[in-house]
Design a protein around this motif. Structure first.
Motif, PDB file in Angstrom:
ATOM      1  N   GLU A   1       0.850  -1.198   0.000  1.00  0.00           N
ATOM      2  CA  GLU A   1       0.000   0.000   0.000  1.00  0.00           C
ATOM      3  C   GLU A   1       0.885   1.247   0.000  1.00  0.00           C
ATOM      4  O   GLU A   1       1.788   1.377   0.819  1.00  0.00           O
TER       5      GLU A   1
ATOM      6  N   ASP B   1     -12.363   0.614  -7.382  1.00  0.00           N
ATOM      7  CA  ASP B   1     -12.532   1.733  -8.317  1.00  0.00           C
ATOM      8  C   ASP B   1     -11.713   1.564  -9.590  1.00  0.00           C
ATOM      9  O   ASP B   1     -12.072   2.128 -10.627  1.00  0.00           O
TER      10      ASP B   1
ATOM     11  N   ALA C   1     -17.473   1.921  -1.685  1.00  0.00           N
ATOM     12  CA  ALA C   1     -16.623   1.134  -0.795  1.00  0.00           C
ATOM     13  C   ALA C   1     -17.200  -0.276  -0.619  1.00  0.00           C
ATOM     14  O   ALA C   1     -16.461  -1.270  -0.605  1.00  0.00           O
TER      15      ALA C   1
ATOM     16  N   LYS D   1     -17.351  11.979   5.097  1.00  0.00           N
ATOM     17  CA  LYS D   1     -18.510  11.670   5.952  1.00  0.00           C
ATOM     18  C   LYS D   1     -18.320  12.219   7.354  1.00  0.00           C
ATOM     19  O   LYS D   1     -19.281  12.586   8.034  1.00  0.00           O
TER      20      LYS D   1
HETATM   21  C1  LIG Z   1     -15.301  12.239  -1.805  1.00  0.00           C
HETATM   22  C2  LIG Z   1     -15.720  10.797  -1.870  1.00  0.00           C
HETATM   23  C3  LIG Z   1     -16.626  10.308  -0.950  1.00  0.00           C
HETATM   24  C4  LIG Z   1     -17.026   8.979  -1.013  1.00  0.00           C
HETATM   25  N1  LIG Z   1     -17.950   8.543  -0.113  1.00  0.00           N
HETATM   26  C5  LIG Z   1     -18.364   7.259  -0.167  1.00  0.00           C
HETATM   27  C6  LIG Z   1     -19.350   6.792   0.729  1.00  0.00           C
HETATM   28  O1  LIG Z   1     -19.868   7.544   1.553  1.00  0.00           O
HETATM   29  N2  LIG Z   1     -19.720   5.485   0.672  1.00  0.00           N
HETATM   30  C7  LIG Z   1     -19.162   4.632  -0.242  1.00  0.00           C
HETATM   31  O2  LIG Z   1     -19.534   3.448  -0.262  1.00  0.00           O
HETATM   32  N3  LIG Z   1     -18.238   5.051  -1.122  1.00  0.00           N
HETATM   33  C8  LIG Z   1     -17.823   6.350  -1.105  1.00  0.00           C
HETATM   34  N4  LIG Z   1     -16.895   6.796  -1.996  1.00  0.00           N
HETATM   35  C9  LIG Z   1     -16.295   5.838  -2.933  1.00  0.00           C
HETATM   36  C10 LIG Z   1     -15.198   5.025  -2.226  1.00  0.00           C
HETATM   37  O3  LIG Z   1     -14.305   5.898  -1.572  1.00  0.00           O
HETATM   38  C11 LIG Z   1     -14.451   4.179  -3.252  1.00  0.00           C
HETATM   39  O4  LIG Z   1     -15.365   3.424  -3.985  1.00  0.00           O
HETATM   40  C12 LIG Z   1     -13.442   3.272  -2.535  1.00  0.00           C
HETATM   41  O5  LIG Z   1     -12.434   4.046  -1.955  1.00  0.00           O
HETATM   42  C13 LIG Z   1     -12.793   2.302  -3.525  1.00  0.00           C
HETATM   43  O6  LIG Z   1     -11.927   1.487  -2.818  1.00  0.00           O
HETATM   44  P1  LIG Z   1     -10.649   0.841  -3.521  1.00  0.00           P
HETATM   45  O7  LIG Z   1     -10.142  -0.197  -2.599  1.00  0.00           O
HETATM   46  O8  LIG Z   1     -10.940   0.465  -4.916  1.00  0.00           O
HETATM   47  O9  LIG Z   1      -9.579   2.021  -3.662  1.00  0.00           O
HETATM   48  P2  LIG Z   1      -8.938   3.179  -2.673  1.00  0.00           P
HETATM   49  O10 LIG Z   1      -9.745   3.331  -1.475  1.00  0.00           O
HETATM   50  O11 LIG Z   1      -8.767   4.288  -3.620  1.00  0.00           O
HETATM   51  O12 LIG Z   1      -7.537   2.528  -2.299  1.00  0.00           O
HETATM   52  C14 LIG Z   1      -6.576   2.215  -3.261  1.00  0.00           C
HETATM   53  C15 LIG Z   1      -5.204   2.347  -2.633  1.00  0.00           C
HETATM   54  O13 LIG Z   1      -4.226   1.792  -3.525  1.00  0.00           O
HETATM   55  C16 LIG Z   1      -3.045   2.558  -3.409  1.00  0.00           C
HETATM   56  N5  LIG Z   1      -2.203   2.337  -4.593  1.00  0.00           N
HETATM   57  C17 LIG Z   1      -2.398   2.799  -5.856  1.00  0.00           C
HETATM   58  N6  LIG Z   1      -1.410   2.373  -6.673  1.00  0.00           N
HETATM   59  C18 LIG Z   1      -0.575   1.624  -5.899  1.00  0.00           C
HETATM   60  C19 LIG Z   1       0.634   0.923  -6.163  1.00  0.00           C
HETATM   61  N7  LIG Z   1       1.161   0.872  -7.374  1.00  0.00           N
HETATM   62  N8  LIG Z   1       1.231   0.279  -5.138  1.00  0.00           N
HETATM   63  C20 LIG Z   1       0.693   0.305  -3.880  1.00  0.00           C
HETATM   64  N9  LIG Z   1      -0.450   0.959  -3.577  1.00  0.00           N
HETATM   65  C21 LIG Z   1      -1.074   1.607  -4.581  1.00  0.00           C
HETATM   66  C22 LIG Z   1      -3.561   3.982  -3.307  1.00  0.00           C
HETATM   67  O14 LIG Z   1      -2.597   4.815  -2.735  1.00  0.00           O
HETATM   68  C23 LIG Z   1      -4.778   3.796  -2.399  1.00  0.00           C
HETATM   69  O15 LIG Z   1      -4.421   3.997  -1.059  1.00  0.00           O
HETATM   70  C24 LIG Z   1     -16.491   8.127  -2.004  1.00  0.00           C
HETATM   71  C25 LIG Z   1     -15.578   8.618  -2.937  1.00  0.00           C
HETATM   72  C26 LIG Z   1     -15.203   9.946  -2.883  1.00  0.00           C
HETATM   73  C27 LIG Z   1     -14.244  10.470  -3.913  1.00  0.00           C
END
Ligand SMILES: Cc1cc2nc3c(=O)[nH]c(=O)nc-3n(C[C@H](O)[C@H](O)[C@H](O)COP(=O)(O)OP(=O)(O)OC[C@H]3O[C@@H](n4cnc5c(N)ncnc54)[C@H](O)[C@@H]3O)c2cc1C
Ligand SMILES: NC(=O)c1ccc[n+]([C@@H]2O[C@H](COP(=O)([O-])OP(=O)(O)OC[C@H]3O[C@@H](n4cnc5c(N)ncnc54)[C@H](O)[C@@H]3O)[C@@H](O)[C@H]2O)c1
Length: 461
Positions: free
Chosen positions: A31, A311, A319, A48
C-alpha cells in the motif's frame, strides 16, 4: 500454501487480504499511502466525518420552527478539519492492526507487475518500499486494487490553496467565504451541501439540467430545491471552461463566457483509475479506453491468476462494492464456492442534506418499460414524525413487480435516508412482497412508517 499479493490497501485490497489470511494463504499487501487506502484517508471517511459536523449545524439552523434554533451557530473549521484528519488516521491504524493481527505482511510502498514470468502460472512483482531497497517477489494470485485519483482540468490547475481537489480540503485553516464547486455529481453535491451548512457561500456549477444527474430525477430535484432554498447559487446547464487565481481568490469561467468570482474553487469532475505504472500493458492485461481494468463477475482480469477489484475496475465506485469484489476475487482464486457479484441490489446513499438513498430498479427503468413494475411516491409532508421534527422535504418511493408484488426497489430522500433505505433493501434482497412489508408493525410516529404505508398502497386486492 498459496501466495497472494495484493496491490492497494483500500476496501477492495484490505478486505481481500483478510479473507485470504482467513483461508490460510501467505498474504502480502502493498500500500502506497496508508491502510484503508484513499477511502479511509482522503475520500469516504474524511468527507462523511466532515458532513457529520455540518449536519449538526443544519439541525440547529433548521430548528427555528421548533422554537429552539439559532442562525448564529457557527463551526470552528480548524477543529472540524483536525477531527477529520485524526479520525481518518485512527481508522487507518485500526485497519493496519487488524491486517497485521491476521498475519498479513503489510508493506508500505509501491508495487507493479514484472513481466518476466507472466505466463508461467507464477506472477512476479517489483516492490519499491518506502523504507529499504526495492525487491522482487513471487505470487500465485495477484489482486490489483489500486483505486482512483481525482480528475482535474488542465484549464483549472489545482494549487492546494485556492483551487482544490476534495483531498486538499482538510488542510484549509479557514472556512471558504465563497466556494465554487465545479461538478454536481455525487461528490460535488455532498461538498456543496456540507459547506453551505458550515456557513460558506456556495455556487454549484452543474453541467446538466439538475444536480446529481445520475440519481432519480425527482429525488435529485428535491435536493436541488433545498439547496436553493438555503441560499446556494445552483447554475444548471453550466460547464466550467477554466479556473484561475485572482488577487483575492479565484474566478471560474463558464463555457458561455460568464465569470464567477469566489474565494475558493473545488474541482469535482470525477476520478481517473490508478492503472498506470502497474506494468499492465507489458503483462498483457486489458485496460479499457478510460483506464479501467475490465473484470468479470468474480473479479478476473483477462490474465489467469490476476484479479482486480474496486474503483480501478470502474464497476460501481462504492466502498461496499469494492470490498465485495475483493472478497469474491479471493474466494474464487483460492477455490472456495463463490457467488458472482450481484449489482442489482446494491444500496447507495448520497450524504447531502437531505440525504438521497436508493436501491433496486429505478424510475427510469420503469418509465422506459425495461421492467414491469408499479410505483408509489409518498411525500414526508404527510408523515406525522416528519412534521414533528419539521423535516418534511423528501419522500419515500417504492416499486413492486407487477407479476408477484415483490418489492423491486425504492428511493428515499430525507434527513436519515441512509437508514431508511435498509428496510427496502432487505425487502428487495429477501424478495418480500409489498403485503409482507405492509403487514409489518412500524413505530408510530416514525419516518419508516412511510415505507410500510407505501407498501400498503402498492397492494392489489
Ligand atoms: C469524496 C468521496 C466520498 C465517497 N464517499 C463514499 C461513501 O460515503 N460510501 C461509499 O460506499 N463510497 C464512497 N466513496 C467511494 C469510495 O471511496 C471508493 O469506492 C473506494 O475508496 C474504492 O476502494 P478501492 O479499494 O478500490 O480504492 P482506494 O480506497 O482508492 O484505495 C486504493 C489504494 O491503492 C493505493 N495504490 C495505488 N497504486 C498503488 C501501487 N502501485 N502500489 C501500492 N499501492 C497503490 C492507493 O494509494 C490507495 O491507497 C467516495 C468517494 C469519494 C471520492
Ligand atoms: N456517498 C457516496 O457513496 C459517494 C460519495 C462520493 C462519490 N461516490 C462515488 O463516486 C462516483 C463518482 O462520483 P463523482 O461525483 O466524483 O463523479 P461523476 O463523474 O459522477 O460526476 C462528475 C460530474 O462533473 C461534471 N463535469 C465534468 N466536467 C465539468 C466541467 N468542466 N464543468 C462542470 N461540470 C463538469 C460531469 O458532467 C459529472 O456530472 C459516484 O458515482 C459514486 O459511486 C460515492
Amino acid at each position: 500454501m498459496a501466495r497472494v499479493a495484493i496491490i492497494g490497501g483500500g476496501p477492495a485490497g484490505y478486505e481481500a487480504a483478510l479473507v485470504a489470511a482467513q483461508l490460510g494463504a501467505d498474504v502480502t499487501l502493498i500500500e502506497a499511502t496508508g491502510a484503508g487506502g484513499a477511502c479511509v484517508l482522503s475520500d469516504c471517511v474524511p468527507s462523511k466525518t466532515f458532513i457529520a459536523a455540518s449536519s449538526v449545524l443544519t439541525e440547529i439552523h433548521e430548528s427555528s420552527e421548533l422554537g429552539i434554533g439559532t442562525k448564529e451557530a457557527t463551526a470552528d473549521p480548524a477543529a472540524v478539519n483536525g477531527r477529520v484528519r485524526r479520525l481518518a488516521t485512527q481508522q487507518s491504524a485500526d485497519i493496519a492492526q487488524k491486517l497485521v493481527n491476521a498475519g498479513v505482511d503489510l508493506v508500505y510502498g509501491r508495487a507493479a507487475l514484472r513481466v518476466d514470468k507472466g505466463y508461467n502460472y507464477v506472477h512476479e512483482l517489483h516492490i519499491v518500499p518506502i523504507e529499504g531497497e526495492p525487491y522482487d517477489t513471487e505470487a500465485d494470485v495477484v489482486l490489483l486494487a489500486t483505486g482512483a485519483t481525482p480528475r482535474t482540468l488542465t484549464s483549472a490547475p489545482v494549487d492546494g490553496e485556492r483551487i482544490l481537489t476534495w483531498r486538499q480540503l482538510y488542510d484549509l485553516k479557514e472556512l471558504p467565504e465563497h466556494l465554487i464547486v465545479v461538478g454536481s455529481g455525487v461528490t460535488g453535491a455532498e461538498f456543496a451541501s456540507a459547506y453551505l451548512a458550515m456557513g460558506s457561500g456556495v455556487t454549484l456549477i452543474s453541467s446538466r439540467d439538475r444536480v446529481m444527474p445520475h440519481e432519480d430525477a425527482e429525488a435529485a430535484e428535491t435536493v436541488g430545491r433545498v439547496f436553493v432554498r438555503r441560499g446556494m447559487d445552483v447554475r444548471n446547464h453550466s460547464r466550467a471552461a477554466a479556473a484561475r487565481r485572482t488577487d483575492n481568490g479565484v474566478e471560474v469561467e463558464l463555457d458561455d463566457g460568464t465569470v464567477i468570482e469566489g474565494t475558493h474553487a473545488l474541482i469535482c469532475v470525477g476520478s481517473i483509475p490508478n492503472s498506470d505504472n502497474l506494468g499492465l500493458h507489458a503483462y498483457g492485461i486489458t485496460v479499457d479506453e478510460h483506464g479501467f481494468i475490465p473484470v468479470d463477475k468474480v473479479s478476473r482480469t483477462n490474465v489467469p491468476g490476476v484479479y482486480a477489484a474496486g474503483d480501478v475496475t470502474g464497476v460501481h465506485a462504492l466502498a461496499s462494492v469494492a470490498a465485495m469484489q475483493g472478497r469474491i476475487a479471493i474466494w474464487h482464486a483460492l477455490g472456495e464456492a463463490v457467488r458472482p457479484i450481484k449489482l442489482a441490489h446494491v444500496a447507495a446513499n448520497v450524504f447531502t442534506d437531505p440525504e438521497l438513498a436508493s436501491v433496486g430498479v429505478t424510475q427510469a427503468d420503469v418509465d422506459s418499460g425495461k421492467v414491469d413494475c408499479r410505483g408509489v411516491l409518498l411525500p414526508f409532508a404527510s408523515n406525522p414524525r416528519a412534521k414533528m421534527v419539521d423535516r418534511t422535504e423528501g419522500f419515500v418511493k417504492l416499486f413492486a413487480w407487477n407479476s408477484s408484488g415483490i418489492v423491486a426497489g425504492g428511493v428515499v430522500v430525507g434527513s436519515r435516508a441512509s437508514e431508511l433505505i435498509t428496510p427496502i433493501a432487505l425487502a428487495v434482497e429477501q424478495r418480500l412482497t409489498v403485503e409482507q412489508v405492509a403487514r409489518t408493525f412500524t413505530i408510530y410516529p416514525s419516518l419508516s412508517g412511510s415505507v410500510a404505508e407505501a407498501a400498503r398502497q402498492l397492494m392489489e386486492f
